[in-house]
Structure formats: structure tokens, C-alpha cells
Design an enzyme around this catalytic site. Structure first.
Site, short mmCIF file in Angstrom:
data_model
loop_
_atom_site.label_atom_id
_atom_site.label_comp_id
_atom_site.label_asym_id
_atom_site.label_seq_id
_atom_site.Cartn_x
_atom_site.Cartn_y
_atom_site.Cartn_z
N HIS A 67 48.68 34.40 10.87
CA HIS A 67 49.66 34.19 9.68
C HIS A 67 48.59 33.18 8.59
O HIS A 67 47.77 32.61 9.12
CB HIS A 67 50.79 33.08 10.25
CG HIS A 67 51.66 33.81 11.01
ND1 HIS A 67 52.55 34.67 10.98
CD2 HIS A 67 51.85 33.55 12.43
CE1 HIS A 67 53.32 35.26 12.00
NE2 HIS A 67 53.04 34.31 13.00
N CYS A 104 53.57 34.39 3.85
CA CYS A 104 52.66 34.72 4.72
C CYS A 104 52.08 36.09 4.32
O CYS A 104 52.87 37.11 4.13
CB CYS A 104 53.21 34.88 6.10
SG CYS A 104 51.98 35.51 7.24
N HIS A 107 52.57 39.13 6.43
CA HIS A 107 54.09 39.18 6.68
C HIS A 107 54.92 39.29 5.58
O HIS A 107 56.16 39.28 5.80
CB HIS A 107 54.42 38.46 7.95
CG HIS A 107 53.62 38.90 9.24
ND1 HIS A 107 52.83 37.66 9.75
CD2 HIS A 107 53.08 39.89 9.88
CE1 HIS A 107 52.19 38.38 10.90
NE2 HIS A 107 52.32 39.57 10.81
N MET A 112 58.67 37.09 5.58
CA MET A 112 58.13 36.07 6.22
C MET A 112 57.79 35.12 4.75
O MET A 112 56.66 35.05 4.45
CB MET A 112 56.80 36.01 7.05
CG MET A 112 56.41 34.72 7.45
SD MET A 112 55.45 34.88 8.84
CE MET A 112 54.95 33.30 9.50
#
Ligand SMILES: [Cu+2]
Length: 119
Positions: A67, A104, A107, A112
Site C-alpha cells: 500500500h 492507495c 488499490h 481504497m
């Protein structure tokens, strides 16, 4: 007259001490945000944090790495390097009031995304 002056001086001292105490209790806080929820979701947990100006957000790698956290238009708060290891962390201190959205990179498509509200 002298006693009035003395009372006034004492009041000033008390006031200064109160101000000093206030400064002492207004210490900056650090709020933690997990990268990947405990339940194994691709999300920041909590996804929205509300802090005071001068507070710090500590991003902690938790699950489903890697991440990072990119604040669009705010390079100063962005952490583009990917965190691979559980427990890896970094901190960002927010000094200006406002709402700061971030995501992120790997993601983002999975939703995210997060938000830091600085009051
Ligand atoms: Cu991610």
C-alpha cells in the site's frame, strides 16, 4: 494601594499559569490509520479521520500489502513508496485546515480511498 497592586500581581500570575497549563494540554496528537482492515478488506481503517491542525497521522501497514497513500495535489503529504512489510509505517503532520482526500495507488480501483479532515 499597595495591597491592590499585590492582588493585581497575584491575579496576573494566576492567569499566566492558566495560559501555561492550556498550552500544556493542547499537545499535538497522533492518530493511527491501518492500511488494509483487520477484517481483510482493501481499505484504510478508519477511512476518515478528523484531527486538529498540527496533529499527525501515522499510517501503519496492516493487511493485503503493498500500500501507499497519495494525496492528490498535496505532494507534501503523499507517501508514494509502497509499503510491503506488515507493521511498516510512516507519519504525516497536517498543519493547514481543510479536507484532504487520498488513495492507495495499486488499490484505487478497489476503492481504497481515505480522507483526513483537519480542523
Ligand atoms: Cu493498498
Amino acid at each position: 494601594m499597595r495591597s491592590v497592586l499585590r492582588t493585581f500581581a497575584a491575579a496576573c500570575c494566576a492567569l499566566l499559569m492558566l495560559i501555561g497549563l492550556n498550552v500544556g494540554t493542547a499537545q499535538a496528537a497522533t492518530v493511527e490509520v491501518k492500511l488494509g482492515t483487520d477484517a481483510g478488506m482493501l481499505a484504510f481503517e478508519p477511512s476518515t479521520v478528523t484531527i486538529k491542525s498540527g496533529d499527525t497521522v501515522k499510517f501503519i501497514n496492516n493487511k493485503l500489502a503493498p500500500h501507499n497513500a497519495v494525496f492528490e495535489g498535496h505532494d507534501e503529504y503523499s507517501h508514494g513508496d509502497l509499503a510491503f512489510n506488515p507493521g511498516e509505517s510512516w507519519e504525516e503532520t497536517f498543519t493547514e485546515a481543510g479536507t484532504f482526500d487520498y488513495y492507495c495507488e495499486p488499490h484505487r480501483g478497489a476503492g481504497m480511498v481515505g480522507k483526513v479532515v483537519v480542523e
